[in-house]
Design a protein around this motif. Structure first.
Motif, PDB file in Angstrom:
ATOM      1  N   PHE A   1      -3.719   6.154   2.614  1.00  0.00           N
ATOM      2  CA  PHE A   1      -2.901   5.624   1.518  1.00  0.00           C
ATOM      3  C   PHE A   1      -1.501   6.233   1.520  1.00  0.00           C
ATOM      4  O   PHE A   1      -0.977   6.650   0.475  1.00  0.00           O
ATOM      5  CB  PHE A   1      -3.586   5.883   0.175  1.00  0.00           C
ATOM      6  CG  PHE A   1      -4.965   5.287   0.086  1.00  0.00           C
ATOM      7  CD1 PHE A   1      -5.136   3.928  -0.147  1.00  0.00           C
ATOM      8  CD2 PHE A   1      -6.096   6.084   0.256  1.00  0.00           C
ATOM      9  CE1 PHE A   1      -6.404   3.380  -0.224  1.00  0.00           C
ATOM     10  CE2 PHE A   1      -7.371   5.543   0.189  1.00  0.00           C
ATOM     11  CZ  PHE A   1      -7.528   4.179  -0.049  1.00  0.00           C
TER      12      PHE A   1
ATOM     13  N   THR B   1       1.339   4.904   1.797  1.00  0.00           N
ATOM     14  CA  THR B   1       2.360   4.150   1.052  1.00  0.00           C
ATOM     15  C   THR B   1       2.228   4.321  -0.456  1.00  0.00           C
ATOM     16  O   THR B   1       3.070   3.839  -1.210  1.00  0.00           O
ATOM     17  CB  THR B   1       2.276   2.652   1.394  1.00  0.00           C
ATOM     18  OG1 THR B   1       0.940   2.183   1.121  1.00  0.00           O
ATOM     19  CG2 THR B   1       2.606   2.427   2.871  1.00  0.00           C
ATOM     20  N   SER B   2       1.165   4.993  -0.900  1.00  0.00           N
ATOM     21  CA  SER B   2       0.950   5.205  -2.331  1.00  0.00           C
ATOM     22  C   SER B   2       1.496   6.565  -2.754  1.00  0.00           C
ATOM     23  O   SER B   2       0.912   7.611  -2.422  1.00  0.00           O
ATOM     24  CB  SER B   2      -0.546   5.119  -2.655  1.00  0.00           C
ATOM     25  OG  SER B   2      -0.807   5.574  -3.969  1.00  0.00           O
TER      26      SER B   2
ATOM     27  N   THR C   1      -0.986   8.791  -4.698  1.00  0.00           N
ATOM     28  CA  THR C   1      -1.998   9.390  -3.835  1.00  0.00           C
ATOM     29  C   THR C   1      -1.441  10.596  -3.093  1.00  0.00           C
ATOM     30  O   THR C   1      -2.100  11.639  -2.993  1.00  0.00           O
ATOM     31  CB  THR C   1      -2.523   8.358  -2.816  1.00  0.00           C
ATOM     32  OG1 THR C   1      -3.090   7.257  -3.519  1.00  0.00           O
ATOM     33  CG2 THR C   1      -3.575   8.980  -1.903  1.00  0.00           C
TER      34      THR C   1
END
Length: 414
Positions: A297, A299-300, A303
């Protein structure tokens, strides 16, 4: 190990230390600020000087590479001129390196003076650990936890100060460390008594001889591999986060707080309940999983932020227990063991930032975290393979040491 009082275990606390121990611990806090200090300004430096992530990550690589290589000579220097002069020499070199890094107009110059900074840190850090272990009241485990507490506070405050000063200018953190190091130099000069040279000077070959002990070599290679994940997290995460200096500083401040908390309060509890090696495996499993989640993740931003902070918890446990394992892994002087171990482990810290930047630029932003996670898993395999050479870790302490450690662990929850 020399003991400075004969109080009962319940009266002994690792927080009741002689002034020289606190002077070295304070200087250690400032020295360890240097690890995370540049984290919030990596992206601003890249943006302002037109550099790529892999070029800017060389600020970590030059620092760690020189520090690792210089660890080989720290014992020889300290045994010839004494611990105090070695500490002061290291602090003086850090002041010069950090101040001159802040005056540069190109990445190459900053990288070069970060290398100078790494030389000073090598002289200081290896000698500081040995000095605290030798001079502190209580058991070896308590002294190491005190040292790791200083490390944690330094790592926590480094990004925060770097972020605050970095908002003004990317040069600010370099000048800030130079100023704080001057204060550390004065305190060490005044509070640490003179230390004579060793009766028998340490040879440059001693760290290599120490690595012939399988236990020490196992711990060193384990630390090298897990440091690969450590410095991937530290040097690469600011780029996919894409936030400002103060935001990055606050995130890594949270990471450092978790590291300091778990190294002091959690690691000794886990060690007493489950043993040293099982606790290290558990901490590294947690860290490997966190890096894998960050890889999935990337791109989060939420996160990544949560992953960074939680990673501090795992790293704090690991740092304390591995440092203690080094002090007990082989029948060699503590300064020699520290130098040999640091030489091996910092090679992982030197390669990881540059490789993470390259992989992130040329392959994918997900890949550096996968590589870091894989390196931590490999560290677990190495530690398992060498477990028989480390079976003595939880049996080595005397009854008195065990009682002292138990009293300390219990007092932490009072």
């Amino acid at each position: 190990m020399e003991r400075h009082d004969m109080t009962s275990p319940t009266e002994t606390s690792m927080w009741r230390q002689p002034r020289p121990v606190w002077a070295v611990a304070f200087a250690s806090v400032i020295a360890f600020m240097g690890i995370g200090l540049v984290d919030p300004i990596l992206k601003p430096i890249a943006d302002e000087l037109g550099a790529s992530p892999s070029q800017v990550s060389l600020l970590f690589t030059s620092y760690m590479a020189v520090m690792g290589a210089a660890m080989l000579v720290t014992g020889a220097v300290s045994s010839r001129i004494g611990a105090k002069r070695t500490l002061l020499t290291g602090l003086a070199i850090i002041i010069v390196g950090s101040a001159l890094a802040g005056t540069q107009d190109g990445v190459t110059g900053i990288v070069a003076f970060r290398a100078v900074w790494g030389l000073g840190n090598a002289l200081f850090v290896a000698t500081a650990l040995a000095t605290i272990v030798r001079s502190a009241r209580g058991s070896t485990a308590q002294a190491i936890i005190l040292f790791e507490a200083a490390l944690g506070v330094g790592i926590a405050t480094g990004p925060l100060i770097g972020g605050l000063l970095g908002e003004l200018s990317w040069r600010g953190p370099f000048f800030g460390v130079a100023g704080l190091m001057v204060l550390a130099l004065v305190l060490t000069t005044v509070m640490l008594p003179p230390t004579p040279p060793a009766a028998k000077p340490t040879s440059l070959a001693d760290p290599f001889r120490a690595l012939k002990h399988r236990g020490l070599l196992t711990v060193a290679i384990t630390a090298m591999l897990y440091n690969f994940g450590f410095f991937t997290l530290l040097a690469f995460t600011p780029f996919p986060l894409g936030l400002g200096a103060i935001q990055i500083g606050l995130i890594f401040f949270g990471w450092g707080l978790m590291l300091a908390f778990s190294s002091v309060f959690v690691a000794p509890r886990l060690q007493h309940r489950f043993g040293t090696l099982p606790s290290i495996w558990a901490a590294m499993t947690m860290f490997a999983v966190i890096l894998a989640v960050m890889a999935l993740f990337t791109t989060s931003k939420p996160t990544l932020i949560v992953g960074v902070v939680l990673a501090g918890f795992a790293l704090g446990i690991n740092n304390t227990l591995i440092t203690e394992a080094v002090m007990k892994a082989a029948p060699v002087e503590r300064g020699v063991a520290s130098a040999a171990y640091s030489f091996v482990r910092f090679s992982g810290g030197a390669v990881a930032p540059w490789l993470a930047g390259k992989l992130g630029e040329e392959v994918s932003a997900h890949v550096p975290f996968w590589v870091g996670s894989g390196a931590v898993v490999l560290a677990m395999v190495v530690l398992y393979a060498g477990r028989t050479a480390l079976a003595h870790l939880d049996r080595e302490e005397s009854v008195e040491d065990e009682r002292l450690d138990e009293a300390m662990a219990l007092s932490l929850t009072d």
